[in-house]
Design a protein around this motif. Structure first.
Motif, short mmCIF file in Angstrom:
data_model
loop_
_atom_site.label_atom_id
_atom_site.label_comp_id
_atom_site.label_asym_id
_atom_site.label_seq_id
_atom_site.Cartn_x
_atom_site.Cartn_y
_atom_site.Cartn_z
N UNK A 127 31.12 40.37 -50.05
CA UNK A 127 32.09 41.37 -48.74
C UNK A 127 32.33 42.84 -49.54
N UNK A 128 31.67 43.39 -48.64
CA UNK A 128 31.99 45.02 -48.07
C UNK A 128 33.12 45.16 -49.82
N UNK A 144 36.26 46.38 -56.77
CA UNK A 144 35.03 45.95 -57.64
C UNK A 144 34.72 47.95 -58.14
N UNK A 145 34.29 48.96 -57.01
CA UNK A 145 33.74 49.69 -57.32
C UNK A 145 35.34 51.01 -57.61
N UNK A 205 33.62 39.47 -59.57
CA UNK A 205 32.16 39.58 -58.86
C UNK A 205 30.74 38.55 -58.33
N UNK A 206 30.59 38.49 -59.18
CA UNK A 206 29.76 37.08 -59.82
C UNK A 206 29.77 35.91 -59.09
N UNK A 207 31.61 35.57 -59.59
CA UNK A 207 31.82 34.39 -59.20
C UNK A 207 31.77 34.37 -57.51
N UNK A 245 33.95 35.13 -44.84
CA UNK A 245 35.35 35.37 -44.37
C UNK A 245 35.97 34.14 -45.99
N UNK A 246 35.29 33.52 -46.51
CA UNK A 246 35.65 32.99 -47.68
C UNK A 246 36.07 33.76 -48.01
#
Length: 188
Positions: free
Chosen positions: A51-52, A58-59, A68-70, A78-79
């Motif tokens: 998701x953006x 993250x950025x 993020x990997x998770x 949505x999830x």
């Protein structure tokens, strides 16, 4: 020049790989162009599909790459965003990538569960079941997404064992795929 240049954010690489892939460049060609393995390309493309909102966090440094990997375990934005909202409310000591992965897979059955091992992932997939896999965890077989199918396959396999036992002369054989200690205790 290298001393004063600001390094690219890792998310920029995700975007670059995605732009190439969307432009029709294959995984192998992307890997050769950047000097990485095809597996790395697939992982970066998976991260580009997060998701953006999560990539933006993250950025900004609100979460690390492991988290993020998770989130990349599912493609359902949505999830991902629901879990992101919930996860942010956790105390700092509980903000682990494993908690994200657990929340995103809680509806599914771990491929290492006793029922999945009994049936086998291969037989489950052959019967039409799908498996959610984590590209970032080589040790994990993933999660089976169709509990109803898995339970049917378990029952069918146990019924075959039951029939064989009765054919061999057993007076009684009962199918109990989810028996626990209290269930066993009644047999003394």
């Amino acid at each position: 020049e290298n001393e004063i240049r600001q390094a690219m954010h890792p998310a920029d690489q995700f975007d670059a790989f995605k732009a190439l892939a969307d432009g029709g460049v294959g995984d192998e060609d992307i890997a050769a162009r950047f000097g990485v393995t095809v597996q790395v390309v697939r992982q970066r493309l998976k991260l580009a599909n997060v998701s953006a909102k999560i990539i933006a966090a993250y950025r900004k440094g609100d979460l690390d790459l492991e988290c993020v990997m998770a989130f990349a375990v599912t493609d359902d934005h949505k999830a991902q965003e629901w879990v992101w909202k919930e996860w942010r409310s956790y105390p700092d000591y509980q903000r682990e990538a494993e908690n994200i992965r657990a929340m995103l897979t809680q509806q599914h059955i771990d491929a290492a569960s006793k029922l999945a091992l009994f049936v086998t992932v291969k037989a489950y997939e052959k019967a039409g079941g799908s498996v959610m896999r984590d590209l970032f965890d080589a040790d994990s077989e993933g999660w089976l997404t169709d509990a109803e199918l898995l339970n049917r396959l378990v029952t069918e396999k146990l019924a075959a064992v039951q029939a064989k036992l009765i054919e061999d002369g057993w007076k009684w054989a009962e199918i109990m795929p989810d028996i626990d200690y209290s269930g066993l205790h009644r047999f003394e």
